[in-house]
Design a protein around this motif. Structure first.
Motif, PDB file in Angstrom:
ATOM      1  N   LEU A 158      35.329  43.671  38.085  1.00 40.89           N
ATOM      2  CA  LEU A 158      36.393  44.678  38.187  1.00 40.89           C
ATOM      3  C   LEU A 158      37.076  44.814  36.828  1.00 40.89           C
ATOM      4  CD1 LEU A 158      38.280  43.749  41.527  1.00 40.89           C
ATOM      5  CD2 LEU A 158      36.648  45.632  41.172  1.00 40.89           C
ATOM      6  N   THR A 159      37.640  45.974  36.575  1.00 43.82           N
ATOM      7  CA  THR A 159      38.412  46.135  35.341  1.00 43.82           C
ATOM      8  C   THR A 159      39.757  45.402  35.510  1.00 43.82           C
ATOM      9  OG1 THR A 159      39.565  48.087  36.111  1.00 43.82           O
ATOM     10  CG2 THR A 159      37.444  48.438  34.979  1.00 43.82           C
ATOM     11  N   ALA A 160      40.436  45.231  34.414  1.00 46.53           N
ATOM     12  CA  ALA A 160      41.728  44.529  34.457  1.00 46.53           C
ATOM     13  C   ALA A 160      42.690  45.266  35.391  1.00 46.53           C
ATOM     14  CB  ALA A 160      42.318  44.414  33.059  1.00 46.53           C
ATOM     15  N   ASN A 190      40.103  40.528  48.629  1.00 41.02           N
ATOM     16  CA  ASN A 190      38.938  39.959  47.951  1.00 41.02           C
ATOM     17  C   ASN A 190      38.224  41.007  47.114  1.00 41.02           C
ATOM     18  OD1 ASN A 190      39.495  37.560  49.122  1.00 41.02           O
ATOM     19  ND2 ASN A 190      37.790  37.604  50.586  1.00 41.02           N
ATOM     20  N   SER A 191      37.772  40.590  45.974  1.00 39.30           N
ATOM     21  CA  SER A 191      37.002  41.477  45.103  1.00 39.30           C
ATOM     22  C   SER A 191      35.612  41.702  45.700  1.00 39.30           C
ATOM     23  CB  SER A 191      36.857  40.807  43.734  1.00 39.30           C
ATOM     24  OG  SER A 191      35.761  41.351  43.044  1.00 39.30           O
ATOM     25  N   PRO A 192      35.066  42.897  45.505  1.00 39.78           N
ATOM     26  CA  PRO A 192      33.692  43.127  45.994  1.00 39.78           C
ATOM     27  C   PRO A 192      32.672  42.209  45.312  1.00 39.78           C
ATOM     28  CG  PRO A 192      34.504  45.017  44.714  1.00 39.78           C
ATOM     29  CD  PRO A 192      35.669  44.094  44.922  1.00 39.78           C
ATOM     30  N   TYR A 193      33.040  41.608  44.191  1.00 43.69           N
ATOM     31  CA  TYR A 193      32.100  40.735  43.469  1.00 43.69           C
ATOM     32  C   TYR A 193      32.261  39.265  43.849  1.00 43.69           C
ATOM     33  CZ  TYR A 193      31.649  44.975  40.750  1.00 43.69           C
ATOM     34  OH  TYR A 193      31.439  46.274  40.372  1.00 43.69           O
ATOM     35  N   ARG A 194      33.154  39.028  44.785  1.00 39.90           N
ATOM     36  CA  ARG A 194      33.508  37.634  45.115  1.00 39.90           C
ATOM     37  C   ARG A 194      32.343  36.859  45.739  1.00 39.90           C
ATOM     38  NH1 ARG A 194      36.933  34.224  48.633  1.00 39.90           N
ATOM     39  NH2 ARG A 194      38.641  33.405  47.347  1.00 39.90           N
ATOM     40  N   ASP A 195      31.456  37.603  46.384  1.00 40.72           N
ATOM     41  CA  ASP A 195      30.393  36.902  47.100  1.00 40.72           C
ATOM     42  C   ASP A 195      29.054  36.944  46.373  1.00 40.72           C
ATOM     43  OD1 ASP A 195      32.012  35.953  49.169  1.00 40.72           O
ATOM     44  OD2 ASP A 195      32.048  37.980  50.043  1.00 40.72           O
ATOM     45  N   TYR A 240      44.037  44.583  43.150  1.00 43.05           N
ATOM     46  CA  TYR A 240      43.524  43.679  44.186  1.00 43.05           C
ATOM     47  C   TYR A 240      44.397  42.432  44.340  1.00 43.05           C
ATOM     48  CZ  TYR A 240      39.007  45.971  45.092  1.00 43.05           C
ATOM     49  OH  TYR A 240      38.024  46.828  45.478  1.00 43.05           O
ATOM     50  N   ARG A 241      45.178  42.152  43.313  1.00 44.06           N
ATOM     51  CA  ARG A 241      45.891  40.877  43.332  1.00 44.06           C
ATOM     52  C   ARG A 241      47.009  40.821  44.376  1.00 44.06           C
ATOM     53  NH1 ARG A 241      47.258  40.157  37.896  1.00 44.06           N
ATOM     54  NH2 ARG A 241      45.144  39.397  37.611  1.00 44.06           N
ATOM     55  N   GLY A 242      47.538  41.993  44.766  1.00 48.38           N
ATOM     56  CA  GLY A 242      48.660  41.999  45.702  1.00 48.38           C
ATOM     57  C   GLY A 242      49.965  41.756  44.966  1.00 48.38           C
ATOM     58  N   THR A 243      51.003  41.504  45.730  1.00 42.84           N
ATOM     59  CA  THR A 243      52.328  41.312  45.126  1.00 42.84           C
ATOM     60  C   THR A 243      52.930  40.042  45.703  1.00 42.84           C
ATOM     61  OG1 THR A 243      53.443  42.486  46.882  1.00 42.84           O
ATOM     62  CG2 THR A 243      52.682  43.812  45.000  1.00 42.84           C
ATOM     63  N   LEU A 244      54.177  39.795  45.335  1.00 36.08           N
ATOM     64  CA  LEU A 244      54.865  38.615  45.859  1.00 36.08           C
ATOM     65  C   LEU A 244      54.977  38.680  47.378  1.00 36.08           C
ATOM     66  CD1 LEU A 244      57.745  38.112  43.245  1.00 36.08           C
ATOM     67  CD2 LEU A 244      55.833  36.555  43.715  1.00 36.08           C
ATOM     68  N   THR A 245      55.078  39.897  47.899  1.00 32.33           N
ATOM     69  CA  THR A 245      55.265  40.026  49.346  1.00 32.33           C
ATOM     70  C   THR A 245      53.981  40.400  50.090  1.00 32.33           C
ATOM     71  OG1 THR A 245      56.021  42.275  48.871  1.00 32.33           O
ATOM     72  CG2 THR A 245      57.725  40.619  49.253  1.00 32.33           C
ATOM     73  N   GLU A 246      52.985  40.894  49.351  1.00 34.32           N
ATOM     74  CA  GLU A 246      51.739  41.294  50.022  1.00 34.32           C
ATOM     75  C   GLU A 246      50.568  40.467  49.528  1.00 34.32           C
ATOM     76  OE1 GLU A 246      50.773  45.551  49.741  1.00 34.32           O
ATOM     77  OE2 GLU A 246      52.958  45.815  49.639  1.00 34.32           O
ATOM     78  N   PRO A 247      49.720  40.058  50.431  1.00 31.00           N
ATOM     79  CA  PRO A 247      48.548  39.281  50.008  1.00 31.00           C
ATOM     80  C   PRO A 247      47.594  40.142  49.180  1.00 31.00           C
ATOM     81  CG  PRO A 247      48.370  39.847  52.328  1.00 31.00           C
ATOM     82  CD  PRO A 247      49.728  40.301  51.883  1.00 31.00           C
ATOM     83  N   ALA A 280      26.391  34.193  25.950  1.00 34.93           N
ATOM     84  CA  ALA A 280      25.441  34.612  24.916  1.00 34.93           C
ATOM     85  C   ALA A 280      25.895  35.881  24.190  1.00 34.93           C
ATOM     86  CB  ALA A 280      24.067  34.827  25.546  1.00 34.93           C
ATOM     87  N   GLY A 281      26.983  36.453  24.641  1.00 42.27           N
ATOM     88  CA  GLY A 281      27.516  37.610  23.930  1.00 42.27           C
ATOM     89  C   GLY A 281      26.919  38.935  24.369  1.00 42.27           C
ATOM     90  N   GLU A 282      26.290  38.949  25.547  1.00 42.13           N
ATOM     91  CA  GLU A 282      25.632  40.183  25.982  1.00 42.13           C
ATOM     92  C   GLU A 282      26.598  41.258  26.467  1.00 42.13           C
ATOM     93  OE1 GLU A 282      22.334  39.935  28.717  1.00 42.13           O
ATOM     94  OE2 GLU A 282      21.598  38.120  27.737  1.00 42.13           O
ATOM     95  N   PHE A 283      27.806  40.843  26.847  1.00 41.97           N
ATOM     96  CA  PHE A 283      28.730  41.823  27.440  1.00 41.97           C
ATOM     97  C   PHE A 283      29.934  42.070  26.535  1.00 41.97           C
ATOM     98  CE2 PHE A 283      26.868  39.389  31.074  1.00 41.97           C
ATOM     99  CZ  PHE A 283      25.943  40.362  31.447  1.00 41.97           C
ATOM    100  N   ASP A 284      30.506  43.247  26.726  1.00 42.21           N
ATOM    101  CA  ASP A 284      31.671  43.608  25.905  1.00 42.21           C
ATOM    102  C   ASP A 284      32.913  42.839  26.338  1.00 42.21           C
ATOM    103  OD1 ASP A 284      30.189  45.372  24.501  1.00 42.21           O
ATOM    104  OD2 ASP A 284      30.820  47.132  25.684  1.00 42.21           O
ATOM    105  N   GLN A 285      33.768  42.681  25.366  1.00 37.81           N
ATOM    106  CA  GLN A 285      35.063  42.072  25.650  1.00 37.81           C
ATOM    107  C   GLN A 285      35.766  42.884  26.737  1.00 37.81           C
ATOM    108  OE1 GLN A 285      36.931  40.580  22.149  1.00 37.81           O
ATOM    109  NE2 GLN A 285      38.950  41.262  22.810  1.00 37.81           N
ATOM    110  N   GLY A 286      36.329  42.182  27.722  1.00 40.03           N
ATOM    111  CA  GLY A 286      37.080  42.878  28.766  1.00 40.03           C
ATOM    112  C   GLY A 286      36.229  43.355  29.933  1.00 40.03           C
ATOM    113  N   SER A 287      34.903  43.251  29.795  1.00 40.84           N
ATOM    114  CA  SER A 287      34.072  43.796  30.878  1.00 40.84           C
ATOM    115  C   SER A 287      33.889  42.813  32.035  1.00 40.84           C
ATOM    116  CB  SER A 287      32.706  44.227  30.333  1.00 40.84           C
ATOM    117  OG  SER A 287      32.024  43.101  29.801  1.00 40.84           O
TER     118      SER A 287
END
Ligand code: ATP
Ligand code: MG
Length: 559
Positions: free
Chosen positions: A127-129, A145-150, A135-142, A165-172
């Motif tokens: 996921l992007t930042a 799960n990320s679609p990549y979690r599994d 997806y992270r939720g807030t203090l009051t809301e849960p 190995a450096g194959e991916f871009d920074q932030g990706s």
């Protein structure tokens, strides 16, 4: 009957450690560490942590490591590393063995990250930042799960290897711990443990393009070093479950105990490296060691002694609740030290010429005065009485305010350690400024009261003939606001005290001050405590920094 207690005052961390030691936990050993990030100079808040960590180690006959927590290469540098080392040494502490670097554990940390993946406890996130934040939720809301979690363990291992190995871009992509997206503690919602950063590192060069995050690095570094008590500030309290989760999940050599205490906040200043850096970068101050900075280097250049800082840290104690300490306490600790230990000297900050009409032009008398009124062991210093002298402009008044005890026309005053003089005539320039006093001295008043009259005032002075020239930098608190960073509407940069530095040139110092050394403060009698500036110590001109005034002029007038 009570006997005085010589042991240091107890606090909750001492109590925890005493109990652990008595129960034989960790084999009865105590190992602490001081873990600065080399992204700035240390400040007085760090001194509290240094005194605590090194102090505990020495009290319990243990060890304290100095470890650079260097996981943010973009903000860190070797310059900060050497400054931090010299600050810790100057404060009087000795780290156990070699300096440690979290970066020297990068291989091990990478291995532990792979272990987590293998255990199904970490995954590569795509996921992007921004998406991650949603997806992270807030203090009051849960969170969700990320679609990549599994992703499968194999896929995660492959992607993580290719990140390395450096194959991916920074932030990706990032590597995340798989914990609990609905945890009430946001730190436990699958925190990032590795990110791609294609930057050189000051210690490891271009070996890595992925770097571990602080929370993952810190607990493992502690465990690798066999730290028993990992003492940190309160903002890490909510990170403790993560600290423990990582160490529980992995087979690390040990599981240190994290203990949090309240950070030091000091009024009229700022204890945040980031903001102190802003003061440096925006040239509000002359550098990290500007004598107005609350950095260890700044305090040192200002004339603070390391023992005064250690005493201050002992005095403020260690608690679990945040508060703000009055700058007056830090100033008290240096005054207290210098009152006892600084030799006295005279320096006329704003000279006014005095000519002793009844003293011969070619005469010179050497007078011995004590270097410290309460400590004879400090010996004596020599000053000279000559026909031409200087006193301070403030010690003469044409129109004296009520209760003025210093010199007025027709009046008398004692020159400290010398004779009583009388002002016979006042000379002025065309603009009406007083430029010279014509005086006479009473030769029967050296070390004796004058006959038949009382002279109340005593002023400091120097011989015009033997005085040395000096520049004196009158430093004061850096901010006019008690809480410079406390107002959302007003930046701390807008409450800088315009009088935090006033430079006085043409000051006249007694001759002995030509031998002044950096870090050896003097009391300039009646003016305050001063020290030769370390940076300008080799210039032709003597440059003195005011460490602190004789009395607290900032104290609130109460009642
Ligand atoms: P800053 O916010 O100024 O950058 P920091 O906490 O990020 O400070 P570190 O280099 O990470 O700075 O700190 C090293 C150690 O010093 C940490 O254990 C931290 O808890 C402690 N420390 C930092 N500031 C204070 C403070 N004001 N009082 C007590 N301890 C502090
Ligand atoms: Mg930090």
């Amino acid at each position: 009957m009570s006997t005085p207690d010589k042991t240091p005052p107890s606090h909750f961390i001492r109590q925890i450690i005493t109990k652990d030691v008595s129960e034989g936990k960790n084999g009865g050993q105590v190992a602490t560490r001081f873990p600065p990030e080399p992204n700035g100079f240390l400040h007085i808040g760090h001194a509290k942590s240094i005194c605590l960590n090194f102090g505990l180690a020495s009290e319990y006959d243990g060890t304290c490591n100095l470890r650079f927590d260097d996981t943010n290469p973009e903000k860190e540098s070797d310059e900060y590393i050497s400054a931090i080392k010299s600050d810790v040494e100057w404060l009087g502490f000795e780290w156990a063995g070699d300096i440690r670097y979290a970066s020297s554990y990068f291989d091990k940390l990478h291995g532990y990250a792979v272990q987590l993946i293998e255990k199904g406890l970490a995954y590569v996130e795509s996921l992007t930042a921004d998406e991650m934040r949603e997806y992270r939720g807030t203090l009051t809301e849960p969170g969700k799960n990320s679609p990549y979690r599994d992703r499968s363990i194999d896929e995660n291992l492959d992607l993580f290897a290719r990140m390395k190995a450096g194959e991916f871009d920074q932030g990706s992509m990032v590597l995340r711990a798989k914990i609990d997206m609905s945890s009430g503690n946001i730190n436990m919602r699958d925190p990032v443990i590795y990110r791609i950063l294609k930057v050189e590192h000051h210690q490891t060069g271009s070996d890595w393009c992925i770097y571990p995050m602080y929370d993952f690095t810190h607990c493992i570094s502690d465990a690798i070093e066999g730290i028993t008590h990992s003492v940190c500030t309160l903002e890490f309290e909510a990170h403790r479950p993560l600290y423990d989760w990582v160490l529980d999940a992995l087979e690390t050599p040990s599981h240190p105990q994290q203990i949090e205490f309240a950070r030091l906040n000091l009024n009229y200043t700022i204890t945040s490296k980031r903001k102190l850096k802003q003061l440096v970068d925006e040239n509000v101050v002359s550098g990290w060691d500007d004598p107005r900075m609350p950095t260890i280097a700044g305090l040192r250049r200002r004339g603070y002694t390391s023992s005064s800082i250690r005493n201050f840290c002992e005095m403020i104690g260690v608690t679990k609740s945040d508060g703000t300490v009055d700058m007056g306490m830090l100033e008290f600790s240096i005054r207290d030290d210098l009152d006892k230990n600084a030799p006295r000297a005279m320096c006329v900050l704003q000279p006014l010429k005095v000519v002793i009409e009844n003293y011969p032009a070619d005469a010179r008398e050497t007078l011995s005065v004590s270097a410290h009124p309460k400590n004879e062991a400090m010996g004596v210093r020599e000053i000279h009485f000559t026909k031409e002298l200087y006193i301070d402009q403030n010690d003469f008044a044409e129109v004296p305010p009520p209760k003025f005890k210093r010199l007025i026309e027709g009046g008398e005053v004692r020159l400290r350690g010398s004779y009583v003089i009388k002002c016979n005539e006042v000379l002025k320039d065309a603009d009406g400024n007083v430029i010279e006093l014509r005086c006479s001295y009473d030769e029967n008043t050296l070390g004796k009261k004058p006959e038949g009259r009382k002279v109340k005032g005593v002023v400091h002075w120097v011989s015009a003939e033997t005085a040395v020239d000096a520049e004196v930098r009158m430093y004061d608190r850096l901010f006019t606001s008690e809480n410079p960073d406390g107002d959302k509407e007003v930046s701390f940069l807008d409450v800088v005290n315009p009088e935090s530095l006033v430079v006085l040139q043409g000051c006249k110092a007694e001759p002995g001050l030509a031998k002044a050394q950096p870090e050896k403060p003097y009391q300039f009698e009646r003016e305050g405590y001063f020290v030769l500036d370390g940076k300008d110590a080799s210039s032709d001109m003597l440059v003195f920094n005011r460490t602190v005034t004789l009395r607290d002029s900032w104290a609130k007038i109460s009642g």
